[in-house]
Design an enzyme around this catalytic site. Structure first.
Site, PDB file in Angstrom:
ATOM      1  N   GLY A 112       0.766  -1.248   0.000  1.00 46.43           N
ATOM      2  CA  GLY A 112       0.000   0.000   0.000  1.00 46.43           C
ATOM      3  C   GLY A 112       0.796   1.298   0.000  1.00 46.43           C
ATOM      4  N   GLY A 113       2.113   1.220  -0.144  1.00 44.69           N
ATOM      5  CA  GLY A 113       2.921   2.443  -0.156  1.00 44.69           C
ATOM      6  C   GLY A 113       2.498   3.379  -1.282  1.00 44.69           C
ATOM      7  N   LYS A 114       2.301   2.821  -2.471  1.00 40.55           N
ATOM      8  CA  LYS A 114       1.936   3.682  -3.605  1.00 40.55           C
ATOM      9  C   LYS A 114       0.487   4.151  -3.484  1.00 40.55           C
ATOM     10  CE  LYS A 114       5.437   1.699  -6.561  1.00 40.55           C
ATOM     11  NZ  LYS A 114       5.757   0.503  -5.722  1.00 40.55           N
ATOM     12  N   ASP A 166      -5.847  -5.963  -4.888  1.00 45.61           N
ATOM     13  CA  ASP A 166      -4.740  -6.921  -4.802  1.00 45.61           C
ATOM     14  C   ASP A 166      -5.382  -8.298  -4.709  1.00 45.61           C
ATOM     15  OD1 ASP A 166      -1.495  -6.650  -4.020  1.00 45.61           O
ATOM     16  OD2 ASP A 166      -2.430  -8.579  -3.532  1.00 45.61           O
ATOM     17  N   ARG A 174      -2.829  -9.667   2.232  1.00 45.36           N
ATOM     18  CA  ARG A 174      -2.032  -8.484   1.917  1.00 45.36           C
ATOM     19  C   ARG A 174      -2.916  -7.227   1.818  1.00 45.36           C
ATOM     20  NH1 ARG A 174       3.234  -8.885   0.357  1.00 45.36           N
ATOM     21  NH2 ARG A 174       3.076  -7.350  -1.315  1.00 45.36           N
ATOM     22  N   GLY A 198      -6.000  -9.501 -10.822  1.00 42.89           N
ATOM     23  CA  GLY A 198      -5.802  -8.331 -11.678  1.00 42.89           C
ATOM     24  C   GLY A 198      -5.943  -8.633 -13.158  1.00 42.89           C
ATOM     25  N   ASP A 233       1.696  -2.191 -10.783  1.00 43.61           N
ATOM     26  CA  ASP A 233       2.959  -2.376 -10.047  1.00 43.61           C
ATOM     27  C   ASP A 233       3.052  -3.874  -9.723  1.00 43.61           C
ATOM     28  OD1 ASP A 233       5.290  -1.512  -8.674  1.00 43.61           O
ATOM     29  OD2 ASP A 233       4.196  -1.552  -6.775  1.00 43.61           O
ATOM     30  N   CYS A 292      10.224  -3.740  -9.193  1.00 44.13           N
ATOM     31  CA  CYS A 292      11.441  -3.418  -8.437  1.00 44.13           C
ATOM     32  C   CYS A 292      12.518  -4.445  -8.764  1.00 44.13           C
ATOM     33  CB  CYS A 292      11.164  -3.290  -6.950  1.00 44.13           C
ATOM     34  SG  CYS A 292      10.301  -4.670  -6.232  1.00 44.13           S
TER      35      CYS A 292
HETATM   36  N1  SAM Z   1       2.067  -1.454  -5.213  1.00 40.85           N
HETATM   37  C1  SAM Z   1       2.489  -2.051  -3.966  1.00 40.85           C
HETATM   38  C2  SAM Z   1       3.080  -0.983  -3.077  1.00 40.85           C
HETATM   39  O1  SAM Z   1       3.567   0.034  -3.568  1.00 40.85           O
HETATM   40  O2  SAM Z   1       3.061  -1.159  -1.850  1.00 40.85           O
HETATM   41  C3  SAM Z   1       3.456  -3.196  -4.185  1.00 40.85           C
HETATM   42  C4  SAM Z   1       2.909  -4.266  -5.076  1.00 40.85           C
HETATM   43  S1  SAM Z   1       3.833  -5.771  -5.001  1.00 40.85           S
HETATM   44  C5  SAM Z   1       5.218  -5.382  -5.935  1.00 40.85           C
HETATM   45  C6  SAM Z   1       2.919  -6.828  -6.050  1.00 40.85           C
HETATM   46  C7  SAM Z   1       1.569  -7.221  -5.519  1.00 40.85           C
HETATM   47  O3  SAM Z   1       0.889  -7.919  -6.566  1.00 40.85           O
HETATM   48  C8  SAM Z   1       1.568  -8.184  -4.335  1.00 40.85           C
HETATM   49  O4  SAM Z   1       0.922  -7.591  -3.242  1.00 40.85           O
HETATM   50  C9  SAM Z   1       0.758  -9.388  -4.814  1.00 40.85           C
HETATM   51  O5  SAM Z   1      -0.122  -9.900  -3.832  1.00 40.85           O
HETATM   52  C10 SAM Z   1      -0.013  -8.803  -5.970  1.00 40.85           C
HETATM   53  N2  SAM Z   1      -0.440  -9.758  -6.996  1.00 40.85           N
HETATM   54  C11 SAM Z   1       0.153 -10.900  -7.400  1.00 40.85           C
HETATM   55  N3  SAM Z   1      -0.560 -11.496  -8.358  1.00 40.85           N
HETATM   56  C12 SAM Z   1      -1.633 -10.705  -8.587  1.00 40.85           C
HETATM   57  C13 SAM Z   1      -2.755 -10.783  -9.446  1.00 40.85           C
HETATM   58  N4  SAM Z   1      -2.914 -11.800 -10.286  1.00 40.85           N
HETATM   59  N5  SAM Z   1      -3.677  -9.796  -9.384  1.00 40.85           N
HETATM   60  C14 SAM Z   1      -3.538  -8.759  -8.529  1.00 40.85           C
HETATM   61  N6  SAM Z   1      -2.505  -8.645  -7.679  1.00 40.85           N
HETATM   62  C15 SAM Z   1      -1.564  -9.600  -7.709  1.00 40.85           C
END
Ligand code: SAM
Length: 370
Positions: free
Chosen positions: A171-173, A190, A195, A224, A241, A296
């Site tokens: 959730g930072g962004k 998400d 999470r 997603g 992201d 990242c």
């Molecule tokens: N944007 C977040 C932040 O700034 O805090 C970081 C996102 S992190 C890099 C990637 C996220 O994608 C994870 O929380 C993961 O649970 C989620 N994720 C993985 N597969 C996904 C999917 N099919 N649909 C939606 N989210 C997914």
């Protein structure tokens, strides 16, 4: 039986070592002479930024941060009517950049407004203290990798926009997006329920209830990849992201490490998942709107190649056309804060460096044309 015993007692190679070996092979080729300096930076302590919470009011906070030598890397160079008060002033109360007053300002990149983030200058490895709460208990800043704000800034959110944050946890962004105070409707998604609970907790600690609990913020836990069909041509802005090899985490932490042997398949499938998520994001964006892809990782396979592949799939299978936007102005604006990799074919890459140990962060801005 003998073989099983031998296999069971064989010392397990740490996932962090597997990650480092993988990176030495791939990034050694990708970055050449640059790789050793990126490698050593990734193995050293990372640097943080303090994202100022516009919804909190700790008197004197900004002066205190400045006194310690930190500066707002986003707004410095812009004329703000900042005054001397705390962080609690909301947009419309002197936080919006004064436009067009100098030639320099007219060359500013297009960026989401009202985001403020303090960092210590290049070469200064001072750390921020944990954030203090204001008199209502709202925390005054959020510590994060300052480079991870670039995707939010480049998304160029404007007043009244509808925004989808496709992979939002932890959730930072999302928190940064809400600092803009410009969004009319934010959908925070998400796939992971647990999470998403982290996102809820973060928003609760940083925002007044009315901001995150009303109709303006919707929280969903949908895959997603389905958003393209579910909400075709809907949002002004979509942030994609994606999950990736989280390179810095992978070389430093055993826990939840994607280089563990049992996660090999999951890791190998990442580029395909990233592509599908980006295609869905492109489809959910309205024509004329912006979709921002970010990771990242330093991996070309998960960055530029995913963007290229997603553009083809979107065009051929969904009839969606996007164009890559130039992030050169953003790069120039922030080159005193971050180390950028030499020009990418598509997008922008912040590489870790001992004097500015942020990133990796990759971002690519795409505008939907049809
Ligand atoms: N944007 C977040 C932040 O700034 O805090 C970081 C996102 S992190 C890099 C990637 C996220 O994608 C994870 O929380 C993961 O649970 C989620 N994720 C993985 N597969 C996904 C999917 N099919 N649909 C939606 N989210 C997914």
């Amino acid at each position: 039986k003998k073989v099983c015993l031998w296999a069971a007692t064989l010392p397990r190679i740490p996932a962090t070592s597997l990650a480092l070996h993988n990176f030495d092979v791939n990034y050694g080729l990708q970055f050449g002479d640059l790789w050793p300096s990126v490698r050593v930076a990734m193995l050293c302590e990372q640097k943080y930024g303090a994202l100022i919470n516009n919804f909190s009011d700790v008197p004197g906070l900004l002066s205190e941060l400045r006194f310690k030598g930190a500066r707002d890397f986003v707004q410095s160079g812009r004329s703000l009517g900042e005054g001397t008060g705390g962080a609690g002033r909301l947009p419309g109360e002197g936080l919006t950049p004064a436009t067009g007053s100098t030639e320099e300002e007219s060359m500013l990149p297009e960026m989401s407004p009202n985001i403020r983030c303090f960092v210590f200058p290049k070469g200064d490895i001072a750390r921020f203290k944990p954030a203090r709460p204001d008199s209502c208990g709202t925390l005054s800043y959020y510590l994060l990798d300052a480079a991870s704000l670039l995707p939010v800034l480049a998304l160029d959110v404007r007043e009244g926009h509808t925004v989808l944050d496709l992979c939002a946890a932890p959730g930072g962004k999302t928190l940064a997006l809400l600092q803009t105070h410009a969004i009319s409707q934010l959908t925070v998604n998400d796939v992971s329920e647990s999470r998403m609970n982290r996102v809820r907790r973060t928003l609760q600690s940083y925002l007044p209830r009315e901001v995150w609990s009303g109709n303006r913020v919707a929280m969903t836990t949908i895959d997603g990849q389905l958003w393209g069909e579910m909400a075709r041509s809907t949002f002004d802005r979509v942030l994609v992201d994606v999950p990736c090899t989280t390179d810095r985490h992978s070389v430093m932490e055993e826990e939840n490490n994607i280089f563990k042997k049992m996660r090999t398949k999951e890791r190998q499938k990442l580029p395909a998942l990233q592509t599908q998520l980006l295609v869905a994001g492109m489809e959910a964006t309205r024509p004329g709107g912006v979709v921002l892809y970010s990771t990242c990782t330093l991996s070309q396979l998960q960055n530029e190649m995913v963007v290229e592949q997603a553009m083809h799939v979107a065009q051929d299978e969904r009839g969606v056309t996007v164009e890559v936007e130039d992030l050169g102005p953003l790069e120039r604006h922030f080159e005193s804060t971050f180390h950028f990799a030499p020009r990418q074919r598509l997008g922008l890459l912040v590489i870790p460096h001992l004097t500015a140990n942020f990133g990796p962060t990759y971002l690519c801005k795409l505008r939907r044309v049809r």
